[in-house]
Every structure is written in C-alpha cells, then in structure tokens.
Design a protein around this motif. Structure first.
Motif, mmCIF file in Angstrom:
data_model
loop_
_atom_site.group_PDB
_atom_site.id
_atom_site.type_symbol
_atom_site.label_atom_id
_atom_site.label_comp_id
_atom_site.label_asym_id
_atom_site.label_seq_id
_atom_site.Cartn_x
_atom_site.Cartn_y
_atom_site.Cartn_z
ATOM 1 N N UNK A 1 -5.553 -2.472 -0.121
ATOM 2 C CA UNK A 1 -4.563 -1.511 -0.612
ATOM 3 C C UNK A 1 -3.341 -1.416 0.293
ATOM 4 N N UNK A 2 -3.418 -1.972 1.477
ATOM 5 C CA UNK A 2 -2.243 -1.991 2.360
ATOM 6 C C UNK A 2 -1.281 -3.070 1.882
ATOM 7 N N UNK A 3 0.004 -2.800 1.983
ATOM 8 C CA UNK A 3 1.012 -3.807 1.655
ATOM 9 C C UNK A 3 1.383 -4.520 2.955
ATOM 10 N N UNK A 4 0.906 -5.733 3.104
ATOM 11 C CA UNK A 4 1.156 -6.498 4.323
ATOM 12 C C UNK A 4 2.406 -7.351 4.117
ATOM 13 N N UNK A 5 3.352 -7.208 5.024
ATOM 14 C CA UNK A 5 4.632 -7.905 4.924
ATOM 15 C C UNK A 5 4.777 -8.832 6.127
ATOM 16 N N UNK A 6 4.239 -10.049 6.056
ATOM 17 C CA UNK A 6 4.349 -10.971 7.188
ATOM 18 C C UNK A 6 5.781 -11.485 7.334
ATOM 19 N N UNK A 7 6.244 -11.557 8.569
ATOM 20 C CA UNK A 7 7.600 -12.006 8.844
ATOM 21 C C UNK A 7 7.578 -13.396 9.487
#
Length: 309
Positions: A58-64
C-alpha cells in the motif's frame, strides 16, 4: 490506505532499509488519520525500495535514478502527494499514531500558519533541538571563538512562533508549496528546511512550534554512513543559505568565520593527539572541511549548481 487522504507522509530514504521497514510498520499499524505513504528512495544500494514494495504494497514507492539529496527527494514526494497536509518524516524517527494525530489536530487549529514542528526527544527522552533561530552572519564569529553560548537562544516551552523547525518531523500545508515554491534542490542536506521556512515567513505566514506532540528521533543514522561527506555538506549548505538571503559580502564573512573556527579546532584536535588523546577522526573531518572552505570561488560555485549531491 483507502479513501481520500487528509495527510501525505513523505519519507525520503537512502540506504536505511531496516529503519525504513520499521517506520513503515508503524505507519501501517492502525492509522488514525486518513493518509497515504510515499517512500522516495534516492538510489539506495541496500535494496530498500524493493523491500518496502514487497512488505508494504500500500506504500507508494518512488525510486529515483540518483541520490539528488534530501530536498530533491522531498520535491519528488511533494509532486506526488495528494493530501492537504504533508508530513516529512525521517526514517530514524519513531512513529506513534497518537502523537501524530495530536500533532495534526493541533495544526488544524492554526489556520494562518503553514509549517509546524513538534517537540523532539532522543531515545532516552532527553530533549533535542526542535526549533532554530534565524541564521544570521553575526552569530558566526562567537561560534568560531568557542563563545557560541553567548548568542544561543533558548527553545520555547509552549506554543510559539519560531523561525524554523527541525526537518526530521516537518508538517506543512500543501498549499504553502503553491505559495512559496518547492524546496531548493541546491541543498544536498541541511539548511533546506531553514530556507523553506524563511520563504514561508517572508510570504506572511507563520512557522509554529507545537510541543504537545512529542516524537522520538534517533538522529544522524543515515548521515553516519558517510561522516566526511555530511560534515562538508553542512558547511556548504550553510554558505549556500547565506548566499541566498544575505548576499555575497556577508557570505564571504561567514566563510571567513568558518575557516577561523575550523583552523582553531584543527589545532586543538592535533594538540590533543600530541599529548596522547587520539582525536585523529575529528581532526581529519576538520582538515577536509577546511580545504573545501578555502577553495577559490566556492560561494559562486555553490550558488550556480542546479542540484546538490
């Protein structure tokens, strides 16, 4: 977390997988406020992003694609946030939902304020610095001469308007970003919250300290992975802040004070080594920072760079 979020929690992570997973476990443990959780991973090499995605779908993971620094990561989170409140939360903070609910509730009663900070304590309950006075050039010579206590200001004990709150737990109204702009990505780490708070206050909105909410902060665990890098980054961010708000002449004065203070401390650590007290680690940090501070054109170089790290 279902429903329209009231709160967007933005966690910027760099190689602190264990801390991140512990924090996410607390965030997803019976939340008391409708919220979304955004994890901005600054190109970690320890598998943080994959671990967070697998353990907390449910977490929105935003890899950079790169480690652009804390301000860079915050901005990626702000771009994706949907809540009317945004909470910036370090991975080395212990979350208690009762405290977070108390924090947001107290902030909602302050409609003319845009940024809020709680009371911060360490893992033993000792008070940490939760608020900061405005950084002014005149403060630096006393600090260089070991007289910093002469210009230090006591922290407030009750609700108060302040110049800046700690970036480890930093609550803001999302419309404040619309009003004053995003975080300045020229800051790698440190002083980005001071710069943002300065812009908020100059826009006519207040920065508030709300001590009825209390958060535990372990402090410096991510920065400790690269002590030399973070030690130098603090000095560079200090100069960048003054270049932004006090002009070139005063910034060069601040740099001269930093050079003086670092030279005196380097001498002190070296003297201790001579008498048998090993402080080579501290001496190495000051030597590295001093070389950087003496670099010709440093202030202009920092001011022109598009991104911090």
């Amino acid at each position: 977390m279902p429903g329209s979020p009231v709160l967007s929690v933005v966690v910027v992570n760099w190689n602190t997988k264990t801390l991140l997973l512990d924090l996410l476990a607390r965030l997803f443990d019976e939340p008391r406020v409708a919220c979304e959780v955004l994890v901005v991973d600054n190109a970690s090499s320890d598998g943080s992003a994959d671990a967070a995605r697998q353990a907390f779908p449910d977490a929105r993971v935003l890899p950079q694609p790169e480690n652009g620094g804390f301000a860079y990561g915050v901005n990626r989170g702000l771009e994706a946030a949907r809540g009317r409140w945004v909470l910036l939360l370090n991975t080395d903070v212990e979350l208690d939902w009762r405290e977070l609910e108390r924090f947001v509730t107290a902030a909602e009663k302050e409609p003319d304020a845009a940024v809020f900070g709680p009371r911060i304590v360490d893992e033993h309950g000792a008070t940490q610095r939760s608020t900061w006075p405005r950084h002014l050039p005149r403060h630096y010579l006393p600090h260089a001469l070991f007289l910093g206590r002469l210009v230090e200001r006591a922290q407030p004990t009750g609700r108060a308007d302040v110049d800046c709150v700690s970036g480890c737990v930093f609550l803001l109204r999302r419309d404040a970003v619309v009003a004053v702009g995003r975080f300045d990505e020229r800051f790698c780490m440190y002083f980005e919250e001071a710069d943002f708070c300065e812009r908020v206050r100059r826009s006519g909105r207040r920065v508030r300290f709300l001590p009825e909410a209390r958060f535990v902060h372990h402090g410096g665990l991510s920065a400790a992975q690269s002590a030399e890098r973070t030690f130098v980054a603090f000095r560079e961010s200090c100069l960048l802040y003054h270049a932004a708000w006090h002009g070139r002449t005063w910034t060069e004065y601040v740099r001269a004070c930093l050079v003086l203070g670092h030279a005196l401390r380097l001498f002190a650590w070296t003297a201790l080594l001579v008498v048998g007290r090993d402080r080579r680690g501290r001496a190495r940090l000051y030597r590295t920072a001093l070389r950087r501070l003496l670099r010709p054109g440093l202030v202009g170089e920092l001011s022109r760079r598009p991104r911090a790290c």
